[in-house]
Enzyme design. Structure first.
Site, PDB file in Angstrom:
ATOM      1  N   ASP A  18     -43.024  45.896  31.007  1.00  0.00           N
ATOM      2  CA  ASP A  18     -43.153  46.776  32.166  1.00  0.00           C
ATOM      3  C   ASP A  18     -43.538  46.024  33.427  1.00  0.00           C
ATOM      4  OD1 ASP A  18     -42.723  48.541  30.151  1.00  0.00           O
ATOM      5  OD2 ASP A  18     -44.463  49.800  30.541  1.00  0.00           O
ATOM      6  N   ARG A 100     -61.173  49.941  31.340  1.00  0.00           N
ATOM      7  CA  ARG A 100     -60.396  50.248  32.544  1.00  0.00           C
ATOM      8  C   ARG A 100     -61.189  50.171  33.847  1.00  0.00           C
ATOM      9  NH1 ARG A 100     -56.950  48.465  29.707  1.00  0.00           N
ATOM     10  NH2 ARG A 100     -55.222  49.689  28.878  1.00  0.00           N
ATOM     11  N   ASP A 129     -54.352  56.193  31.388  1.00  0.00           N
ATOM     12  CA  ASP A 129     -54.728  55.034  32.186  1.00  0.00           C
ATOM     13  C   ASP A 129     -54.393  55.183  33.662  1.00  0.00           C
ATOM     14  OD1 ASP A 129     -55.989  53.595  30.236  1.00  0.00           O
ATOM     15  OD2 ASP A 129     -54.243  52.398  29.694  1.00  0.00           O
ATOM     16  N   SER A 181     -47.131  49.748  20.445  1.00  0.00           N
ATOM     17  CA  SER A 181     -47.780  49.465  21.719  1.00  0.00           C
ATOM     18  C   SER A 181     -49.240  49.171  21.418  1.00  0.00           C
ATOM     19  CB  SER A 181     -47.668  50.673  22.658  1.00  0.00           C
ATOM     20  OG  SER A 181     -48.443  50.471  23.822  1.00  0.00           O
TER      21      SER A 181
END
Length: 404
Positions: A18, A100, A129, A181
């Site tokens: 990505d 995060r 996210d 993932s």
């Protein structure tokens, strides 16, 4: 801010498919803007960071900043969170969620340092996210524009992204054969996709990355002693260690025993359910030790309130609200409980379990003199009658009224 006004953007870069595609896409769709790649080392391992700068530059970034956040992540985000006792929806130890805010904060700091006017992330429009990153951006640098390519571009599959890179002769190690993932940091590793997308499928062993299957774990248990001061583990088996080194050591000790596996179907913030398998071996040991101390030092009402605080904090953390007044207040309340959270706990590791089997604290409220089933001189059992009559008085009054 219009696309023409964006001159320099800092991208949260992982080196995966990505974000490799995002770099050229930004330059093409934002009038040749300069793209600065940013990556955070939160303990995900050298394999993920190796060659990252070269990949970013080859994809078209002007520079790449790799910031070492391992120690700060565990000391200033993981350890304070642990004082709350938070577990999301009963089993998730918030591994991705805790990383995060520090990653997004460091990204903002790089953006301000290099004079960027925009921030960019590779989060999809389906996940949590995007909220976590952008809530941090809003709290720390609301003046910077936010670019979320997955909400703008028309590409929707791995095939399209791979073709996009191939057309531009940009190297990428990703392939169509990737099944899962994964996201890793010092606290945990998460796995999604593949067979996990059907809740009726049991995870195969290919799904698990860090831990040994409990069935294959040693038949002999291991024991580890944790020293706790003010709600923080400060030593393992008598050896003083930093928060990060503590976690590394406990991961190494617990993973071979199959400790820390969780398979959960959770409620995402955006409204859908998703399934994830999480491995948190060292963290599970720490949680067992801290619960052991809590059992000794917290009275009934304090424990009840702490449990309520834990649930509230789990949602605050999961939802990406670290940089908010509510989070500050919850952490302050948790710290007040942690003041007396001192002691030592021995945790038994055996075939997927971490059990606090020995615990002691100078602040313990447990008294063998009072709790014994043998003869004692400190507790007059006849006193319980008056307590029970007062405790049940409202029920007694209601029954008498109904009788009349």
């Amino acid at each position: 801010m219009s696309k023409q006004q964006v001159k320099k953007v800092v991208l949260a870069y992982s080196g995966g498919l990505d974000t490799s595609a995002i770099i050229p896409w930004l330059k093409e769709n934002y009038d040749g803007c300069e793209v600065v790649a940013f990556a955070a080392d939160v303990g995900q391992g050298d394999e993920e960071l190796e060659g990252l700068e070269e990949k970013a530059l080859a994809s078209g970034a002007s520079e790449c900043h790799i910031v070492d956040l391992k120690d700060e992540f565990v000391a200033d985000y993981v350890y304070p969170s642990l004082t709350t006792g938070a577990v999301y929806e009963g089993s998730y130890l918030l591994g991705t969620s805790m990383a995060r805010p520090i990653i997004a904060k460091a990204q903002v700091e790089v953006a301000l340092k290099v004079g960027a006017d925009a921030l960019c992330h590779g989060c999809t429009g389906k996940g949590n996210d995007q909220v976590r990153f952008e809530s941090t951006y809003a709290a720390l640098a609301p003046q910077l524009a936010v670019i979320a390519p997955w909400r703008e571009w028309t590409m929707s599959s791995r095939e399209e992204l791979l073709n996009y890179l191939a057309e531009r002769d940009i190297p990428c190690t990703a392939s169509l054969t990737k099944i899962y993932s994964r996201d890793a940091n010092a606290w945990h590793i998460s796995t999604e996709g593949g067979e996990l997308e059907d809740p009726w499928n049991e995870p195969t062993e290919n799904c698990w990355a860090w831990t040994t299957a409990p069935e294959q774990a040693p038949d002999t248990p291991a024991y580890v002693s944790l020293t706790v001061e003010k709600g923080r583990v400060v030593a393992v088996d008598g050896e003083a260690l930093s928060p990060y080194d503590t976690l590394v050591k406990l991961n190494e000790l617990a993973a071979p025993h199959g400790v820390g596996r969780v398979d959960i179907l959770e409620n995402r913030l955006v409204g859908m359910k998703s399934r994830g398998c999480y491995e948190t071996p060292g963290g599970t040991v720490i949680m067992a030790a801290l619960r052991g101390i809590d059992e000794l030092i917290l009275d009934k009402n304090s424990r009840k309130f702490r449990d309520q605080l834990a649930v509230e904090f789990s949602h605050v953390m999961y939802d990406g609200r670290w940089f908010t007044p509510l989070n500050k207040s919850l952490l302050a309340a948790a710290e007040s409980f942690a003041e007396d959270a001192n002691g030592e706990v021995v945790v038994k590791l055996y075939k997927g379990t971490a059990t606090a089997v020995k615990k002691k604290s100078p602040n313990s409220l447990y008294s063998e003199e009072f709790a014994t089933f043998g003869e004692d001189d400190v507790y007059d059992q006849s006193h319980a009658e008056g307590f029970i009559r007062l405790f049940s008085l409202s029920s007694r009054i209601k029954a008498l009224k109904q009788e009349k």
